[in-house]
Design a protein around this motif. Structure first.
Motif, short mmCIF file in Angstrom:
data_model
loop_
_atom_site.label_atom_id
_atom_site.label_comp_id
_atom_site.label_asym_id
_atom_site.label_seq_id
_atom_site.Cartn_x
_atom_site.Cartn_y
_atom_site.Cartn_z
N LEU A 181 -4.36 6.82 -2.16
CA LEU A 181 -4.99 5.53 -2.50
C LEU A 181 -6.48 5.68 -2.77
CD1 LEU A 181 -3.25 3.14 0.06
CD2 LEU A 181 -2.69 3.51 -2.34
N ASP A 182 -7.08 6.74 -2.29
CA ASP A 182 -8.50 7.02 -2.51
C ASP A 182 -8.66 7.60 -3.92
OD1 ASP A 182 -11.19 7.65 -2.36
OD2 ASP A 182 -10.89 9.36 -1.00
N LEU A 183 -8.64 6.74 -4.93
CA LEU A 183 -8.59 7.16 -6.32
C LEU A 183 -9.82 7.95 -6.76
CD1 LEU A 183 -7.13 3.90 -7.92
CD2 LEU A 183 -5.91 5.99 -7.27
N ASP A 184 -10.98 7.64 -6.19
CA ASP A 184 -12.21 8.34 -6.62
C ASP A 184 -12.57 9.53 -5.73
OD1 ASP A 184 -13.14 7.06 -4.37
OD2 ASP A 184 -14.68 5.88 -5.40
N GLY A 185 -11.74 9.82 -4.73
CA GLY A 185 -11.97 10.97 -3.87
C GLY A 185 -13.18 10.85 -2.96
N SER A 186 -13.59 9.63 -2.64
CA SER A 186 -14.79 9.40 -1.83
C SER A 186 -14.56 9.59 -0.34
CB SER A 186 -15.31 7.98 -2.08
OG SER A 186 -14.37 7.03 -1.61
N GLY A 187 -13.30 9.69 0.08
CA GLY A 187 -13.00 9.79 1.50
C GLY A 187 -12.83 8.43 2.16
N THR A 188 -12.97 7.37 1.38
CA THR A 188 -12.75 6.01 1.85
C THR A 188 -11.95 5.25 0.79
OG1 THR A 188 -14.81 5.18 0.86
CG2 THR A 188 -14.92 5.92 3.17
N LEU B 30 0.84 -1.20 0.00
CA LEU B 30 0.00 0.00 0.00
C LEU B 30 0.88 1.25 0.00
CD1 LEU B 30 -2.77 -0.81 2.67
CD2 LEU B 30 -2.99 -0.91 0.20
N LYS B 31 1.87 1.24 0.85
CA LYS B 31 2.77 2.39 0.99
C LYS B 31 3.50 2.66 -0.33
CE LYS B 31 4.70 4.71 4.50
NZ LYS B 31 4.11 6.01 4.65
N ARG B 32 4.05 1.61 -0.94
CA ARG B 32 4.77 1.78 -2.21
C ARG B 32 3.83 2.26 -3.31
NH1 ARG B 32 7.62 -2.72 -0.82
NH2 ARG B 32 6.29 -4.11 -2.00
N PHE B 33 2.63 1.67 -3.35
CA PHE B 33 1.68 2.00 -4.40
C PHE B 33 1.22 3.45 -4.30
CE2 PHE B 33 -2.51 1.85 -6.51
CZ PHE B 33 -2.17 1.23 -7.70
N SER B 34 1.21 4.01 -3.12
CA SER B 34 0.76 5.40 -2.96
C SER B 34 1.73 6.38 -3.61
CB SER B 34 0.57 5.74 -1.48
OG SER B 34 1.82 5.82 -0.82
N ASN B 35 2.91 5.92 -4.01
CA ASN B 35 3.90 6.79 -4.63
C ASN B 35 3.96 6.68 -6.14
OD1 ASN B 35 4.85 7.94 -2.18
ND2 ASN B 35 5.95 6.04 -1.76
N VAL B 36 3.10 5.88 -6.75
CA VAL B 36 3.09 5.77 -8.20
C VAL B 36 2.17 6.83 -8.79
CG1 VAL B 36 3.61 3.29 -8.12
CG2 VAL B 36 1.25 4.04 -8.34
N SER B 37 2.25 7.02 -10.08
CA SER B 37 1.42 8.05 -10.73
C SER B 37 -0.06 7.66 -10.67
CB SER B 37 1.84 8.22 -12.19
OG SER B 37 1.43 7.10 -12.96
N GLN B 38 -0.93 8.65 -10.75
CA GLN B 38 -2.36 8.38 -10.71
C GLN B 38 -2.78 7.56 -11.93
OE1 GLN B 38 -4.96 11.70 -10.12
NE2 GLN B 38 -6.68 10.37 -9.66
#
Length: 134
Positions: free
Chosen positions: A109-116, A35-43
């Protein structure tokens, strides 16, 4: 019917609590690290991997699913910031460096901006680089 347990009483009953299996701490740590690593990749890459994760069968996601269920403390099918933070604190310790960055990681990580973080977003991040590039 008057003596019937409420849903909350049933879920809190010791007999059901005994069936909850504790996860392998190494597995949980691996998924959290992903999760931590993935949060640093491009959108763009994140969205592509989420699309791949949506297509994977349940067997490919078994370990990620277990960790998601462990983290989803209220059982609503999405992860809130406090649930993610609680898991990071449990695995790494409250004052660890990993916990310090959880809020920023959560937003990414919240790709859709839903807050979850929904299950697909979690799976995309949790499967790790190996699976996302296969």
């Amino acid at each position: 019917p008057k003596q019937r347990f409420s849903l909350d009483q049933v879920l809190a009953h010791p007999w059901l609590r005994m069936t909850v299996q504790r996860q392998d701490p190494a597995l949980t740590a691996e998924v959290l690290s992903n999760l931590k690593r993935f949060s640093n990749v491009s959108q763009f890459f994140s969205i592509c991997v989420a699309s791949v994760a949506r297509q994977l069968d349940h067997r490919s996601l078994r370990n990620v699913h277990k960790v998601f269920c462990e983290m989803d403390l209220n059982g609503d099918g999405v992860l809130e910031l406090h649930e993610v933070k609680t898991c990071f604190e449990k695995v790494y310790g409250k004052d660890s460096e990993q916990v310090q960055d959880v809020e920023e990681m959560f937003k990414k990580l919240d790709l859709d901006g839903s807050g979850t973080i929904d299950y697909t977003e979690f799976c995309a991040a949790g499967i790790g680089e190996r699976a996302s590039t296969e």
